[in-house]
Design a protein around this motif. Structure first.
Motif, short mmCIF file in Angstrom:
data_model
loop_
_atom_site.label_atom_id
_atom_site.label_comp_id
_atom_site.label_asym_id
_atom_site.label_seq_id
_atom_site.Cartn_x
_atom_site.Cartn_y
_atom_site.Cartn_z
N SER A 47 0.84 -1.20 0.00
CA SER A 47 0.00 0.00 0.00
C SER A 47 0.87 1.24 0.00
O SER A 47 1.89 1.31 0.70
CB SER A 47 -0.89 -0.01 1.26
OG SER A 47 -1.27 1.29 1.64
N ASP A 48 0.47 2.25 -0.77
CA ASP A 48 1.24 3.49 -0.82
C ASP A 48 1.37 4.13 0.57
O ASP A 48 2.41 4.69 0.92
CB ASP A 48 0.56 4.49 -1.77
CG ASP A 48 0.62 4.04 -3.22
OD1 ASP A 48 1.59 3.37 -3.58
OD2 ASP A 48 -0.31 4.36 -3.98
N VAL A 49 0.31 4.06 1.35
CA VAL A 49 0.34 4.65 2.69
C VAL A 49 1.26 3.85 3.61
O VAL A 49 2.00 4.42 4.41
CB VAL A 49 -1.08 4.75 3.29
CG1 VAL A 49 -1.03 5.33 4.70
CG2 VAL A 49 -1.98 5.60 2.40
N ALA A 50 1.23 2.52 3.49
CA ALA A 50 2.11 1.68 4.30
C ALA A 50 3.57 1.98 3.98
O ALA A 50 4.40 2.12 4.89
CB ALA A 50 1.81 0.21 4.05
N VAL B 211 6.21 3.46 6.74
CA VAL B 211 7.46 2.77 7.09
C VAL B 211 8.65 3.69 6.86
O VAL B 211 9.55 3.78 7.69
CB VAL B 211 7.60 1.46 6.29
CG1 VAL B 211 8.97 0.84 6.52
CG2 VAL B 211 6.52 0.47 6.68
N GLU B 212 8.64 4.40 5.72
CA GLU B 212 9.74 5.33 5.46
C GLU B 212 9.77 6.44 6.50
O GLU B 212 10.84 6.85 6.96
CB GLU B 212 9.59 5.92 4.05
CG GLU B 212 9.78 4.91 2.95
CD GLU B 212 10.66 5.44 1.81
OE1 GLU B 212 11.10 6.60 1.89
OE2 GLU B 212 10.92 4.66 0.88
N LYS B 213 8.61 6.92 6.90
CA LYS B 213 8.53 7.99 7.90
C LYS B 213 9.09 7.53 9.24
O LYS B 213 9.88 8.25 9.87
CB LYS B 213 7.07 8.43 8.06
CG LYS B 213 6.85 9.58 9.03
CD LYS B 213 7.43 10.87 8.51
CE LYS B 213 7.20 12.02 9.46
NZ LYS B 213 7.77 13.28 8.97
N ILE B 214 8.70 6.37 9.68
CA ILE B 214 9.14 5.90 10.99
C ILE B 214 10.62 5.54 10.99
O ILE B 214 11.32 5.78 11.98
CB ILE B 214 8.25 4.70 11.45
CG1 ILE B 214 8.31 4.57 12.98
CG2 ILE B 214 8.60 3.42 10.77
CD1 ILE B 214 7.27 3.61 13.53
N LEU B 215 11.12 5.01 9.88
CA LEU B 215 12.54 4.68 9.80
C LEU B 215 13.40 5.94 9.67
O LEU B 215 14.47 6.04 10.27
CB LEU B 215 12.80 3.74 8.63
CG LEU B 215 12.20 2.33 8.74
CD1 LEU B 215 12.50 1.53 7.48
CD2 LEU B 215 12.74 1.60 9.97
N TYR C 238 14.25 -0.80 1.51
CA TYR C 238 14.36 -0.42 2.93
C TYR C 238 15.77 -0.70 3.46
O TYR C 238 16.31 0.06 4.25
CB TYR C 238 13.34 -1.18 3.78
CG TYR C 238 11.91 -0.77 3.55
CD1 TYR C 238 11.55 0.56 3.31
CD2 TYR C 238 10.88 -1.72 3.57
CE1 TYR C 238 10.22 0.92 3.10
CE2 TYR C 238 9.56 -1.36 3.38
CZ TYR C 238 9.23 -0.04 3.13
OH TYR C 238 7.92 0.33 2.93
N TYR C 239 16.35 -1.80 2.99
CA TYR C 239 17.70 -2.12 3.47
C TYR C 239 18.73 -1.15 2.88
O TYR C 239 19.63 -0.68 3.58
CB TYR C 239 18.08 -3.56 3.11
CG TYR C 239 19.41 -3.96 3.72
CD1 TYR C 239 19.50 -4.26 5.08
CD2 TYR C 239 20.57 -4.00 2.95
CE1 TYR C 239 20.72 -4.59 5.65
CE2 TYR C 239 21.79 -4.33 3.51
CZ TYR C 239 21.87 -4.62 4.87
OH TYR C 239 23.07 -4.93 5.44
N ALA C 240 18.58 -0.85 1.59
CA ALA C 240 19.54 0.06 0.93
C ALA C 240 19.46 1.47 1.51
O ALA C 240 20.48 2.14 1.69
CB ALA C 240 19.26 0.09 -0.57
#
Length: 241
Positions: A8-11, A15-19, A45-47
């Motif tokens: 999902s675009d929101v998910a 995730v990017e926001k919290i990381l 996410y790892y990169a």
């Protein structure tokens, strides 16, 4: 962190926001029905954040083996799983459409969330964030199958919040209005009332940090839905909504 509906675009934005906010997790579990696409997301996410992820193949329209989830442990579950399906005019009597809407948005989804809620309860900590919809605020002729599933999901989250409050677990309900996402790509929405995934993620993240119970993505929708909920039924049923 456990992410349901990880493509999902929101998910993705959350995730990017919290990381990017500095939080790290031993593992991020990405639940998906599209493994190939999600593997690329895990690599991203790892990169970008050096965050290790595990992709979990889990299709809510199929029978799933819950025993494979027993080793998964986290204090945060973010649920953005959803399926809009056809509107009433196109899909009211389409059995497959109705079944998938109900399974993905409610019936099979809450069984999955319950699996992890039980784990959170056992250890006495955790946060569950669930994305519902303004469509669940009142049954409208244009999409009442989807709306009824979301209404059920909103009620489920409210009840779960009340139950788990006494167990030191927080449950937050997110109610988006129009969203500029893949799911709504074919729908024209009024720009002043439409949020993009990044805007939604910022609002959700702030509400998560403040332990809010219910958050609307954008505040305008709170006012709009208050009006819609209070229109008398004899008038409401005559409206083309």
């Amino acid at each position: 962190m456990i992410v349901l509906g990880s493509n999902s675009d929101v998910a993705v934005a959350f995730v990017e926001k919290i990381l990017s906010g500095g939080e790290k997790f031993p593992l991020v579990y990405l639940f998906t029905s599209n493994v190939v696409k999600t593997e690329k997301l895990a690599q991203h996410y790892y990169a970008k954040f050096e965050q290790k992820c595990v992709v979990i193949d889990f299709d809510l329209t199929k029978e799933n083996d819950f025993s494979k989830l027993n080793t998964i442990d986290s204090d945060l579950l973010f649920c953005a799983a959803g399926y809009l399906g056809k509107n009433t005019e196109e899909g009211l009597y389409d059995d497959w459409n109705t079944k998938k809407i109900v399974e993905v948005n409610y019936s099979k989804l809450i069984v999955l969330i319950n699996h992890f809620a039980k784990k959170f309860e056992a250890k006495g900590s955790g946060t569950i964030i669930g994305l519902s919809s303004v469509a669940g605020e009142r049954g409208r002729q244009s999409n009442f199958i989807y709306g009824s599933a979301k209404a059920g999901f909103t009620a489920y989250l409210e009840g779960l919040r009340n139950y788990l409050f006494h167990k030191n677990i927080h449950v937050m309900t997110v109610i988006p209005g129009f969203m500029d996402t893949q799911m709504t790509a074919d729908i024209e929405t009024p720009k002043p009332l439409t949020a993009n995934p990044s805007q939604a993620a910022t609002i959700i993240y702030k509400a998560y940090k403040k332990k809010r119970n219910i958050v609307y993505v954008t505040f305008l929708w709170w006012g709009i839905m208050m009006i819609i909920r209070n229109i008398p039924e004899f008038i409401f049923k005559k409206l083309k909504m």
